[in-house]
Scaffold this motif. Structure first.
Motif, mmCIF file in Angstrom:
data_model
loop_
_atom_site.group_PDB
_atom_site.id
_atom_site.type_symbol
_atom_site.label_atom_id
_atom_site.label_comp_id
_atom_site.label_asym_id
_atom_site.label_seq_id
_atom_site.Cartn_x
_atom_site.Cartn_y
_atom_site.Cartn_z
ATOM 1 N N PRO A 182 35.837 41.716 33.243
ATOM 2 C CA PRO A 182 37.231 41.330 33.052
ATOM 3 C C PRO A 182 37.137 40.138 32.017
ATOM 4 O O PRO A 182 38.284 39.632 31.648
ATOM 5 N N ALA B 105 35.958 44.324 38.367
ATOM 6 C CA ALA B 105 35.590 43.161 38.684
ATOM 7 C C ALA B 105 34.026 42.972 39.028
ATOM 8 O O ALA B 105 33.341 42.213 38.486
ATOM 9 N N ARG C 296 29.996 29.721 31.522
ATOM 10 C CA ARG C 296 30.048 29.724 33.015
ATOM 11 C C ARG C 296 29.904 31.085 33.486
ATOM 12 O O ARG C 296 29.964 31.169 34.642
ATOM 13 N N HIS C 297 29.711 31.841 32.703
ATOM 14 C CA HIS C 297 29.976 33.353 33.122
ATOM 15 C C HIS C 297 28.581 34.093 33.416
ATOM 16 O O HIS C 297 27.561 33.801 32.811
ATOM 17 N N TYR D 163 40.404 44.081 46.884
ATOM 18 C CA TYR D 163 39.152 44.232 46.292
ATOM 19 C C TYR D 163 39.269 44.810 44.754
ATOM 20 O O TYR D 163 38.324 45.333 44.039
ATOM 21 N N PRO E 264 39.274 39.976 42.912
ATOM 22 C CA PRO E 264 37.733 39.919 42.068
ATOM 23 C C PRO E 264 37.973 39.702 40.972
ATOM 24 O O PRO E 264 37.195 38.812 40.151
ATOM 25 N N ALA E 265 38.690 40.541 40.107
ATOM 26 C CA ALA E 265 38.779 40.632 38.400
ATOM 27 C C ALA E 265 39.138 39.198 38.509
ATOM 28 O O ALA E 265 38.700 38.621 37.270
ATOM 29 N N ARG F 244 36.588 36.289 38.801
ATOM 30 C CA ARG F 244 35.658 36.431 37.632
ATOM 31 C C ARG F 244 36.152 35.370 36.493
ATOM 32 O O ARG F 244 35.312 34.983 35.898
ATOM 33 N N PRO G 153 34.464 31.363 37.608
ATOM 34 C CA PRO G 153 33.219 31.816 37.410
ATOM 35 C C PRO G 153 32.066 31.308 38.275
ATOM 36 O O PRO G 153 31.070 32.211 38.318
ATOM 37 N N ASP G 154 32.165 30.310 38.807
ATOM 38 C CA ASP G 154 31.148 29.747 39.489
ATOM 39 C C ASP G 154 30.877 30.375 40.675
ATOM 40 O O ASP G 154 30.088 30.069 41.620
ATOM 41 N N ASN H 266 30.240 33.095 43.861
ATOM 42 C CA ASN H 266 29.411 33.978 43.828
ATOM 43 C C ASN H 266 30.236 35.517 44.057
ATOM 44 O O ASN H 266 30.650 35.623 45.264
ATOM 45 N N PRO H 267 30.370 36.484 43.095
ATOM 46 C CA PRO H 267 30.806 37.580 43.632
ATOM 47 C C PRO H 267 30.310 38.507 44.560
ATOM 48 O O PRO H 267 30.931 39.340 45.280
ATOM 49 N N LEU I 27 32.852 40.110 47.439
ATOM 50 C CA LEU I 27 33.096 41.721 47.160
ATOM 51 C C LEU I 27 32.702 42.277 48.504
ATOM 52 O O LEU I 27 33.181 43.209 48.959
#
Lengths: 103, 326
Positions: free
Chosen positions: A16, A57, A85-86, B278, B282-283, B286, B290-291, B293-294, B298
């Motif tokens: 993304p 994602a 941060r990614h 989903y 989620p995208a 991200r 970003p911090d 936890n995916p 997910l």
């Protein structure tokens, strides 16, 4: 063959974020880069794979750019602002290129 | 009860279960990424088009506008309930809880498609415009999640700046899934039954078979997620993944009763409110959080709530909608 030293910057980043990263590279004047798909892997946030995914994602992409050594600092500054941060990896390696006038 | 048993023994559920079991058993069965995306495009195209045809046949009324409004309000509001529940029942950080909460305000289009398929099998009609409600419910929850993260996070770094937020909103609203769903809906509305007659052999007869194949893939993805991230799932998270859909469905039921939807429409609005995103969320998370936890959000969305809705939720929502509507 006449080879010239250059720097190869490889960035593995969340899919993304791809457009934001390439946008930052464009803004920084880095016009040469290649975006590559990556199949899967494992990292601090667990294992992942592109198989069967319908969302970007959970995926990652690799962006590779080869630049002259004196331009690598500017490139990394532009990259860092996006990736800080990614999830991902940024690595720089030395390489030799043909046709140095293209970089 | 018989509805629940019939549902569990339907090809849709059994193919999903096959996918989960194959992934848990570490089989090399996979659906290539491009094939999975094609199946997803087909389902969005078919469900959007059929929804548009249905609206063209029955006309536009005030219930359509009220349903769109209800969907927007539900999508905005549900993340706040989810966030509160997560903070009480789990140890998740503010950022992780906000990200998970955003998923539960948005929707899962495949859960919606599965519910429409169950309704069709049972011969229960529903309002075709609920496809448009599904599309409109994708985005507001993301804004709620970002607001929650910004309001309650003690992290000095802002989740996302205003300029980036505008770019993110644009990406969400022009997300390929939403564009195709809404576009197919409008084309179906414009061409009506004549248009449907032209492409019926492509979007009606093969629909369930394609959905089975897609659910096999969803099962594989869910099973892989459970295998690799099961250590992240504490009892509280698993409980949340099954309780929150019921809370969402209850809110959807109340909205459907206020609007006066049919039994089928009520079951679908309950399903939409109960499902967790989903794809779009989620995208967005991200990019914006970003911090977070995916692996948590997910796995919660795909590994807990999606199977719950598919196996228990949809028949439950249909039974409740039937009982209330009777």
């Amino acid at each position: 063959m006449n080879m010239t030293r250059a720097k190869r910057v490889e960035i593995i980043i969340e899919a993304p974020m791809e457009s934001r990263l390439t946008g930052a590279l464009d803004t920084a004047g880095v016009t040469g880069y290649t975006v590559l798909p990556v199949l899967g892997g494992n990292g601090r946030n667990g294992r992942w794979t592109r198989e069967g995914q319908v969302s970007s994602a959970g995926g990652m992409v690799a962006i590779v750019s080869v630049v002259r050594a004196e331009r690598v600092e500017g490139l990394l500054e532009a990259v860092f602002a996006v990736v800080e941060r990614h999830i991902g990896i940024v690595n720089v390696t030395d390489c030799d290129v043909l046709r140095a006038e293209r970089f | 009860m018989s509805l629940a048993v019939d549902n569990l023994l339907s090809p849709l559920i059994l193919f999903f279960a096959l996918g989960v079991l194959a992934a848990l058993a570490k089989s090399d069965l996979t659906v290539p990424e491009a094939a999975a995306k094609t199946l997803s495009l087909y389902l969005l195209f078919a469900i959007g088009f059929k929804g548009g045809v249905s609206v063209s046949a029955h006309g536009i009324d005030s219930a359509l506008l009220l349903s769109l409004l209800a969907g927007t309000v539900l999508s905005f509001a549900l993340p706040f309930i989810a966030f509160g529940l997560l903070r009480v029942t789990t140890q998740l950080s503010v950022t992780d809880a906000a990200a998970v909460a955003g998923h539960y305000g948005s929707i899962s289009i495949v859960t919606f498609v599965a519910a429409t398929s169950v309704l069709e099998s049972a011969g229960i009609a529903s309002e075709g415009y609920l496809v448009a409600v599904a599309a409109i419910m994708e985005a507001p929850a993301i804004l709620s999640a970002l607001w929650i993260a910004a309001r309650f996070s003690t992290d000095a770094q802002s989740p996302v700046d205003a300029r980036d937020q505008r770019g993110l909103l644009r990406e969400i609203l022009l997300n390929g899934s939403i564009v195709l769903l809404v576009g197919a809906f409008l084309i179906g509305f414009a061409t009506g039954n004549d248009g449907l007659a032209e492409i019926e052999s492509f979007i009606v007869a093969p629909f369930k078979g394609v959905l089975c194949l897609f659910l096999l893939d969803m099962g594989l993805v869910a099973g892989r997620g459970l295998r690799s991230s099961s250590h992240q799932l504490r009892f509280g998270l698993i409980g949340f993944g099954m309780l929150m859909p019921v809370i969402g469905a209850t809110a959807g039921l109340a909205a459907a009763q206020l609007i006066g939807l049919s039994v089928g429409g009520t079951a679908l609005l309950m399903t939409l409110s109960a499902s967790a995103s989903y794809i779009a969320v989620p995208a967005a998370m991200r990019v914006a959080l970003p911090d977070a936890n995916p692996a948590i959000y997910l796995t919660m969305s795909l590994g807990i709530t999606f199977p719950f809705n598919l196996t228990v939720g949809i028949p439950l929502y249909l039974s409740v909608a039937s009982a209330v509507g009777a």
